[in-house]
Structure formats: structure tokens, C-alpha cells
Design a protein around this motif. Structure first.
Motif, short mmCIF file in Angstrom:
data_model
loop_
_atom_site.label_atom_id
_atom_site.label_comp_id
_atom_site.label_asym_id
_atom_site.label_seq_id
_atom_site.Cartn_x
_atom_site.Cartn_y
_atom_site.Cartn_z
N ALA A 95 0.84 -1.21 0.00
CA ALA A 95 0.00 0.00 0.00
C ALA A 95 0.86 1.25 0.00
O ALA A 95 0.59 2.22 -0.72
CB ALA A 95 -0.93 -0.01 1.22
N ALA A 96 1.92 1.24 0.81
CA ALA A 96 2.82 2.40 0.87
C ALA A 96 3.51 2.61 -0.47
O ALA A 96 3.60 3.76 -0.96
CB ALA A 96 3.87 2.18 1.96
N LEU A 97 3.97 1.54 -1.09
CA LEU A 97 4.65 1.66 -2.38
C LEU A 97 3.72 2.23 -3.44
O LEU A 97 4.11 3.10 -4.22
CB LEU A 97 5.17 0.28 -2.81
CG LEU A 97 5.85 0.21 -4.18
CD1 LEU A 97 7.03 1.17 -4.25
CD2 LEU A 97 6.31 -1.22 -4.47
N GLU A 98 2.50 1.76 -3.47
CA GLU A 98 1.53 2.25 -4.45
C GLU A 98 1.25 3.74 -4.25
O GLU A 98 1.23 4.51 -5.22
CB GLU A 98 0.23 1.45 -4.34
CG GLU A 98 0.37 0.00 -4.81
CD GLU A 98 -0.87 -0.82 -4.52
OE1 GLU A 98 -1.83 -0.27 -3.92
OE2 GLU A 98 -0.88 -2.02 -4.86
N LEU A 99 1.05 4.14 -3.01
CA LEU A 99 0.76 5.55 -2.73
C LEU A 99 1.96 6.45 -3.00
O LEU A 99 1.83 7.54 -3.56
CB LEU A 99 0.29 5.71 -1.29
CG LEU A 99 -1.15 5.26 -1.02
CD1 LEU A 99 -1.43 5.22 0.48
CD2 LEU A 99 -2.14 6.21 -1.71
N PHE A 100 3.15 6.00 -2.59
CA PHE A 100 4.36 6.78 -2.87
C PHE A 100 4.51 6.99 -4.37
O PHE A 100 4.91 8.05 -4.82
CB PHE A 100 5.60 6.06 -2.33
CG PHE A 100 5.69 6.01 -0.82
CD1 PHE A 100 5.03 6.92 -0.03
CD2 PHE A 100 6.46 5.02 -0.21
CE1 PHE A 100 5.13 6.87 1.37
CE2 PHE A 100 6.57 4.96 1.17
CZ PHE A 100 5.90 5.88 1.96
N SER A 101 4.20 5.95 -5.14
CA SER A 101 4.35 6.01 -6.60
C SER A 101 3.32 6.94 -7.23
O SER A 101 3.62 7.66 -8.18
CB SER A 101 4.22 4.60 -7.20
OG SER A 101 5.19 3.73 -6.69
N GLN A 102 2.11 6.92 -6.69
CA GLN A 102 1.02 7.73 -7.26
C GLN A 102 1.10 9.20 -6.86
O GLN A 102 0.88 10.09 -7.68
CB GLN A 102 -0.32 7.16 -6.81
CG GLN A 102 -0.64 5.79 -7.38
CD GLN A 102 -1.81 5.13 -6.67
OE1 GLN A 102 -2.47 5.74 -5.84
NE2 GLN A 102 -2.07 3.87 -6.99
N LYS A 103 1.45 9.46 -5.59
CA LYS A 103 1.35 10.83 -5.07
C LYS A 103 2.70 11.46 -4.72
O LYS A 103 2.77 12.66 -4.49
CB LYS A 103 0.45 10.85 -3.83
CG LYS A 103 -0.95 10.30 -4.08
CD LYS A 103 -1.80 10.30 -2.81
CE LYS A 103 -2.05 11.70 -2.31
NZ LYS A 103 -2.99 11.73 -1.15
N GLY A 104 3.73 10.63 -4.67
CA GLY A 104 5.02 11.13 -4.22
C GLY A 104 5.19 10.89 -2.73
O GLY A 104 4.23 11.05 -1.96
N TYR A 105 6.38 10.53 -2.33
CA TYR A 105 6.66 10.21 -0.93
C TYR A 105 6.23 11.32 0.01
O TYR A 105 5.61 11.09 1.04
CB TYR A 105 8.16 9.92 -0.77
CG TYR A 105 8.61 9.76 0.65
CD1 TYR A 105 8.53 8.54 1.30
CD2 TYR A 105 9.13 10.85 1.37
CE1 TYR A 105 8.94 8.39 2.62
CE2 TYR A 105 9.54 10.72 2.68
CZ TYR A 105 9.44 9.49 3.30
OH TYR A 105 9.85 9.35 4.61
N HIS A 106 6.54 12.56 -0.34
CA HIS A 106 6.30 13.70 0.55
C HIS A 106 4.81 13.98 0.75
O HIS A 106 4.43 14.63 1.72
CB HIS A 106 6.97 14.95 -0.02
CG HIS A 106 8.42 14.75 -0.33
ND1 HIS A 106 9.37 14.59 0.64
CD2 HIS A 106 9.07 14.67 -1.52
CE1 HIS A 106 10.54 14.43 0.07
NE2 HIS A 106 10.39 14.48 -1.24
#
Length: 207
Positions: free
Chosen positions: A23-34
């Protein structure tokens, strides 16, 4: 007698951990880590945010774990590729094909590594991560160099410095992979072409 099989609870814990990381990887990829919060990751994984904090103390730890798991996957698979049956030429070709396949299959993690600046992750986490990732890389290059060295001894490869041969192959493959990452349609990864450039035109002694 020590139990080899995990208990049901342990399996469930591992599954939850894996779901959080995905889930974290998908969100980081979609929205950016920050731009991603722990609450958003919890919602995507369908867990209470408190459950998230039982596994990871903060977002930086999630980031580090994603990249470390990817690095360990690369290290394990590429080490195995260099130990497969066949002569040294076959092992190097297997290394190349395996590396390209892993890179493309784990592109979200690769992009995450290159997209997050040091300013977004604490200095200690970033420094520790870089040290560990560098260690994996150095060990793999040395393993590849050892294969080249054995191939040179058997007169399969030209008598060049095996360490620099390993660096050269790694650099050439990286160039193709980074072009693919920027524009997959325009720059498809062609391992046959990489092999032709590296072996046929540069280093391989024809037998």
C-alpha cells in the motif's frame, strides 16, 4: 525440536506487513513520498492507523524497508544467476537477463529510490540506507568480477581487468534500463543488443 513451520498468527502478521508495504509503495508512486501520510497508507491497506504503527514507527521506516526488500531481492536473484550451470559466458548472460527482468518488474521501487531527495528522509535513515545498498552493490560487482576472472583464465574473455569488465557491463545495462524507464515505448530493453555490444564488439574472444 525446533518448529520450522510458522504459526497461523505469524503468517497473518507477515501478510499484514506485506500488505502495508504494498500500500505504501503504491501511494508513494502515485502521489510522491512527501505527499503521503501514515493515515493514507493505513486506509489503503485497510488497517487502523494504530496497526500500522505496530509494524513501522514512521514513514521513513516504511520507505527504508521497501528499498531494502528490493535490494535483497536483487542480490539474491543475481547471485543465483551467477551460480547457474554453464560456462562463464552463459553465467554473465544469465546475470544480464535476470537484472533487466528484475528492474522492470520492480520499477515502482526503483522509481521511489530515485525520486526521494535526501531532504525528505532524515539524514540518519538516508545515510544508513545508502551504506547498506552500497554494500549489496559492491558484493554483486565483486561476484560478477570473479566470474569474469574465471572466464579470462579459461581464455573465454580477453585478458582485461575483471573488476572493470563487471563495472562496464553494469553501466551499459543501466544505460538501457534508464532509457526504458523514461520512455518504454521508444526504448524497449533489448538484452540481445546489450550482449552484442558488450560481448561481440568489445570483450569476448571468438572461439
Amino acid at each position: 525440536m525446533k518448529k520450522d513451520k510458522l504459526s497461523r498468527k505469524e503468517r497473518e502478521q507477515l501478510q499484514r506487513r506485506a500488505e502495508i508495504l504494498q500500500a505504501a509503495l503504491e501511494l508513494f508512486s502515485q502521489k510522491g513520498y512527501h505527499n503521503v501520510s501514515m493515515h493514507e497508507i493505513a486506509a489503503r491497506a485497510e488497517f487502523a492507523v494504530g496497526t500500522l504503527y505496530k509494524f513501522f514507527k514512521n514513514k521513513e521506516e516504511l520507505y527504508k524497508e521497501i528499498l531494502m526488500q528490493t535490494a535483497m531481492l536483487f542480490y539474491s536473484a543475481l547471485s543465483k544467476a551467477l551460480e547457474e550451470k554453464g560456462d562463464e559466458h552463459a553465467r554473465v548472460k544469465n546475470f544480464l537477463k535476470t537484472k533487466c527482468k528484475l528492474f522492470m518488474e520492480n520499477i515502482l521501487s526503483v522509481r521511489l529510490y530515485f525520486s526521494v531527495s535526501g531532504a525528505g528522509v532524515s539524514f540518519n535513515v538516508r545515510r544508513g540506507l545508502e551504506t547498506e545498498l552500497r554494500s549489496f552493490y559492491d558484493q554483486l560487482i565483486q561476484k560478477l568480477a570473479t566470474v569474469f576472472e574465471k572466464g579470462i583464465q579459461k581464455k573465454i574473455f580477453r585478458p582485461l581487468d575483471p573488476y572493470y569488465l563487471a563495472l562496464a557491463l553494469d553501466s551499459i545495462s543501466n544505460a538501457f534500463l534508464f532509457c526504458w524507464m523514461e520512455n518504454p515505448d521508444r526504448h524497449p530493453v533489448d538484452t540481445d543488443l546489450i550482449e552484442e555490444i558488450f560481448f561481440e564488439r568489445i570483450y569476448l574472444v571468438h572461439r
